[in-house]
Write an enzyme that holds these catalytic residues in place. Sequence first.
Site, PDB file in Angstrom:
ATOM      1  N   LYS A   1      -5.551  -3.827  -2.922  1.00 50.91           N
ATOM      2  CA  LYS A   1      -6.616  -2.813  -3.025  1.00 50.91           C
ATOM      3  C   LYS A   1      -6.686  -2.223  -4.445  1.00 50.91           C
ATOM      4  O   LYS A   1      -7.746  -2.206  -5.070  1.00 50.91           O
ATOM      5  CB  LYS A   1      -6.386  -1.673  -2.005  1.00 50.91           C
ATOM      6  CG  LYS A   1      -6.291  -2.134  -0.560  1.00 50.91           C
ATOM      7  CD  LYS A   1      -6.101  -0.980   0.390  1.00 50.91           C
ATOM      8  CE  LYS A   1      -4.762  -0.278   0.297  1.00 50.91           C
ATOM      9  NZ  LYS A   1      -3.591  -1.104   0.694  1.00 50.91           N
TER      10      LYS A   1
ATOM     11  N   ARG B   1       5.712   0.847   6.521  1.00 49.90           N
ATOM     12  CA  ARG B   1       4.300   1.064   6.143  1.00 49.90           C
ATOM     13  C   ARG B   1       3.391   0.092   6.892  1.00 49.90           C
ATOM     14  O   ARG B   1       2.291   0.444   7.317  1.00 49.90           O
ATOM     15  CB  ARG B   1       4.133   0.901   4.626  1.00 49.90           C
ATOM     16  CG  ARG B   1       4.637   2.115   3.860  1.00 49.90           C
ATOM     17  CD  ARG B   1       5.029   1.781   2.432  1.00 49.90           C
ATOM     18  NE  ARG B   1       3.957   1.256   1.619  1.00 49.90           N
ATOM     19  CZ  ARG B   1       4.141   0.647   0.443  1.00 49.90           C
ATOM     20  NH1 ARG B   1       5.356   0.499  -0.048  1.00 49.90           N
ATOM     21  NH2 ARG B   1       3.111   0.198  -0.238  1.00 49.90           N
TER      22      ARG B   1
ATOM     23  N   ARG C   1       6.154  -5.628  -7.318  1.00 47.85           N
ATOM     24  CA  ARG C   1       5.146  -4.799  -8.007  1.00 47.85           C
ATOM     25  C   ARG C   1       5.797  -3.874  -9.038  1.00 47.85           C
ATOM     26  O   ARG C   1       6.843  -3.281  -8.794  1.00 47.85           O
ATOM     27  CB  ARG C   1       4.370  -3.942  -7.008  1.00 47.85           C
ATOM     28  CG  ARG C   1       3.486  -2.923  -7.730  1.00 47.85           C
ATOM     29  CD  ARG C   1       2.509  -2.204  -6.869  1.00 47.85           C
ATOM     30  NE  ARG C   1       3.047  -1.802  -5.604  1.00 47.85           N
ATOM     31  CZ  ARG C   1       2.292  -1.483  -4.566  1.00 47.85           C
ATOM     32  NH1 ARG C   1       0.979  -1.541  -4.659  1.00 47.85           N
ATOM     33  NH2 ARG C   1       2.842  -1.114  -3.435  1.00 47.85           N
TER      34      ARG C   1
ATOM     35  N   ARG D   1       7.550   1.938  -7.667  1.00 50.38           N
ATOM     36  CA  ARG D   1       7.296   3.033  -6.725  1.00 50.38           C
ATOM     37  C   ARG D   1       8.482   3.257  -5.794  1.00 50.38           C
ATOM     38  O   ARG D   1       9.128   2.302  -5.383  1.00 50.38           O
ATOM     39  CB  ARG D   1       6.044   2.710  -5.888  1.00 50.38           C
ATOM     40  CG  ARG D   1       4.787   3.293  -6.481  1.00 50.38           C
ATOM     41  CD  ARG D   1       3.558   2.784  -5.832  1.00 50.38           C
ATOM     42  NE  ARG D   1       3.551   2.835  -4.375  1.00 50.38           N
ATOM     43  CZ  ARG D   1       2.517   2.479  -3.635  1.00 50.38           C
ATOM     44  NH1 ARG D   1       1.408   2.060  -4.204  1.00 50.38           N
ATOM     45  NH2 ARG D   1       2.566   2.548  -2.322  1.00 50.38           N
TER      46      ARG D   1
ATOM     47  N   ARG E   1      -7.566   6.351   6.907  1.00 49.80           N
ATOM     48  CA  ARG E   1      -6.577   5.491   7.555  1.00 49.80           C
ATOM     49  C   ARG E   1      -6.406   5.830   9.017  1.00 49.80           C
ATOM     50  O   ARG E   1      -5.489   5.321   9.673  1.00 49.80           O
ATOM     51  CB  ARG E   1      -5.220   5.653   6.879  1.00 49.80           C
ATOM     52  CG  ARG E   1      -5.168   4.908   5.595  1.00 49.80           C
ATOM     53  CD  ARG E   1      -3.764   4.785   5.105  1.00 49.80           C
ATOM     54  NE  ARG E   1      -3.838   4.652   3.678  1.00 49.80           N
ATOM     55  CZ  ARG E   1      -3.076   3.876   2.961  1.00 49.80           C
ATOM     56  NH1 ARG E   1      -2.137   3.175   3.507  1.00 49.80           N
ATOM     57  NH2 ARG E   1      -3.224   3.803   1.673  1.00 49.80           N
TER      58      ARG E   1
HETATM   59  P1  AP5 Z   1      -1.816  -3.666  -5.197  1.00 40.99           P
HETATM   60  O1  AP5 Z   1      -3.151  -3.922  -5.779  1.00 40.99           O
HETATM   61  O2  AP5 Z   1      -0.964  -2.613  -5.831  1.00 40.99           O
HETATM   62  O3  AP5 Z   1      -1.912  -3.481  -3.617  1.00 40.99           O
HETATM   63  P2  AP5 Z   1      -2.430  -2.250  -2.731  1.00 40.99           P
HETATM   64  O4  AP5 Z   1      -3.181  -2.812  -1.585  1.00 40.99           O
HETATM   65  O5  AP5 Z   1      -3.115  -1.232  -3.591  1.00 40.99           O
HETATM   66  O6  AP5 Z   1      -1.017  -1.741  -2.217  1.00 40.99           O
HETATM   67  P3  AP5 Z   1      -0.431  -0.295  -1.927  1.00 40.99           P
HETATM   68  O7  AP5 Z   1       1.043  -0.529  -1.690  1.00 40.99           O
HETATM   69  O8  AP5 Z   1      -0.779   0.684  -3.002  1.00 40.99           O
HETATM   70  O9  AP5 Z   1      -1.073   0.086  -0.617  1.00 40.99           O
HETATM   71  P4  AP5 Z   1      -0.531   1.082   0.404  1.00 40.99           P
HETATM   72  O10 AP5 Z   1      -1.693   1.232   1.271  1.00 40.99           O
HETATM   73  O11 AP5 Z   1       0.743   0.703   1.065  1.00 40.99           O
HETATM   74  O12 AP5 Z   1      -0.072   2.324  -0.503  1.00 40.99           O
HETATM   75  P5  AP5 Z   1      -0.783   3.685  -0.876  1.00 40.99           P
HETATM   76  O13 AP5 Z   1      -0.389   4.044  -2.244  1.00 40.99           O
HETATM   77  O14 AP5 Z   1      -2.212   3.668  -0.535  1.00 40.99           O
HETATM   78  O15 AP5 Z   1      -1.024  -5.072  -5.236  1.00 40.99           O
HETATM   79  C1  AP5 Z   1       0.310  -5.167  -4.784  1.00 40.99           C
HETATM   80  C2  AP5 Z   1       1.065  -6.192  -5.652  1.00 40.99           C
HETATM   81  O16 AP5 Z   1       0.498  -7.486  -5.447  1.00 40.99           O
HETATM   82  C3  AP5 Z   1       0.962  -5.921  -7.161  1.00 40.99           C
HETATM   83  O17 AP5 Z   1       2.166  -6.217  -7.769  1.00 40.99           O
HETATM   84  C4  AP5 Z   1      -0.148  -6.872  -7.643  1.00 40.99           C
HETATM   85  O18 AP5 Z   1       0.024  -7.253  -8.980  1.00 40.99           O
HETATM   86  C5  AP5 Z   1      -0.006  -8.028  -6.678  1.00 40.99           C
HETATM   87  N1  AP5 Z   1      -1.284  -8.665  -6.382  1.00 40.99           N
HETATM   88  C6  AP5 Z   1      -2.502  -8.055  -6.194  1.00 40.99           C
HETATM   89  N2  AP5 Z   1      -3.446  -8.976  -5.949  1.00 40.99           N
HETATM   90  C7  AP5 Z   1      -2.818 -10.181  -5.944  1.00 40.99           C
HETATM   91  C8  AP5 Z   1      -3.276 -11.525  -5.739  1.00 40.99           C
HETATM   92  N3  AP5 Z   1      -4.548 -11.808  -5.455  1.00 40.99           N
HETATM   93  N4  AP5 Z   1      -2.347 -12.528  -5.796  1.00 40.99           N
HETATM   94  C9  AP5 Z   1      -1.030 -12.256  -6.068  1.00 40.99           C
HETATM   95  N5  AP5 Z   1      -0.542 -11.004  -6.290  1.00 40.99           N
HETATM   96  C10 AP5 Z   1      -1.435  -9.987  -6.225  1.00 40.99           C
HETATM   97  O19 AP5 Z   1      -0.086   4.697   0.173  1.00 40.99           O
HETATM   98  C11 AP5 Z   1       1.279   5.039   0.019  1.00 40.99           C
HETATM   99  C12 AP5 Z   1       1.647   6.070   1.077  1.00 40.99           C
HETATM  100  O20 AP5 Z   1       0.851   7.260   0.911  1.00 40.99           O
HETATM  101  C13 AP5 Z   1       1.385   5.635   2.534  1.00 40.99           C
HETATM  102  O21 AP5 Z   1       2.470   4.892   3.050  1.00 40.99           O
HETATM  103  C14 AP5 Z   1       1.230   7.009   3.224  1.00 40.99           C
HETATM  104  O22 AP5 Z   1       2.482   7.599   3.462  1.00 40.99           O
HETATM  105  C15 AP5 Z   1       0.501   7.829   2.168  1.00 40.99           C
HETATM  106  N6  AP5 Z   1      -0.965   7.741   2.335  1.00 40.99           N
HETATM  107  C16 AP5 Z   1      -1.829   7.017   1.583  1.00 40.99           C
HETATM  108  N7  AP5 Z   1      -3.091   7.150   2.053  1.00 40.99           N
HETATM  109  C17 AP5 Z   1      -3.012   7.987   3.129  1.00 40.99           C
HETATM  110  C18 AP5 Z   1      -3.972   8.490   4.048  1.00 40.99           C
HETATM  111  N8  AP5 Z   1      -5.265   8.158   3.982  1.00 40.99           N
HETATM  112  N9  AP5 Z   1      -3.536   9.305   5.033  1.00 40.99           N
HETATM  113  C19 AP5 Z   1      -2.235   9.655   5.134  1.00 40.99           C
HETATM  114  N10 AP5 Z   1      -1.279   9.196   4.306  1.00 40.99           N
HETATM  115  C20 AP5 Z   1      -1.656   8.359   3.306  1.00 40.99           C
END
Ligand code: AP5
Length: 214
Positions: free
Chosen positions: A10, A161, A121, A150, A86
Amino acid sequence: MISGAPASGKGTQCQIITKKYGLVHIAAGDLLRAEISSGSEIGRRAKEYMEKGQLVPNEIVVTMVKDRLLQSDCQENGWLLDGYPRSLSQANALREFGFQPDIFILLEVPEENLVERVVGRRLDPITGRIYHLKYSPPETEEIAARLTQRFDDTEKKVKLRLQTHHQNVESVLSLYEDITIKVNGNTSKEDVFAQIDSVLKKVIEQKKTTSEAM
Ligand code: AP5
């Protein structure tokens, strides 16, 4: 809106989309991590949930995202919501505040690839760019030396997660069914963007046609 399991790409796609389309990228996870870095009481509470891979309570997240959406840059340039909503309650709250997306992009990546993506990552604290030690390595030694990881990017935490993601994803999808586009996220980031880009071009074309007809 862009959605998908942890590490489905994402954030990576949002960086490419905003560069081309000038939308304001709002990632709930980034807002929460900024709050943690500020040392606030809200950040301290949020971290307790993030450590366990659980959703941070709505009383913290809903207002945080709403306030960001109401800022003038979002009104002027349009917004790209990443990792929000979410849960059904978050989606309903957004609707009540009057925020309706044009499109809901769902990135699909097989679960066995997600853990490897999380563990490898790395983030550049200066540019905010997302790297992967194998799939998207840093361009220079200087960048490599300053990369950070992270606190929730461990194999154990990503499994939690993923569990949370599975518990909630269907209810959110049901609300946006008619505007959902599923994208194969299990290919190079350039190919993933090409799929998204063709969808966005159509959306813009449709909006243009509708506004011309009015
Ligand atoms: P990346 O692009 O970083 O992936 P992402 O989908 O953004 O992953 P996140 O881990 O950020 O998502 P998440 O939903 O778990 O975390 P968030 O911060 O939102 O890519 C990942 C890796 O893959 C990178 O190294 C990249 O280089 C590689 N990659 C990308 N594309 C690729 C490809 N095509 N091929 C190969 N490699 C590739 O949430 C964290 C925490 O915050 C949650 O657990 C929760 O506790 C809280 N939180 C967040 N949102 C909410 C909400 N709405 N409500 C309540 N709590 C929330």
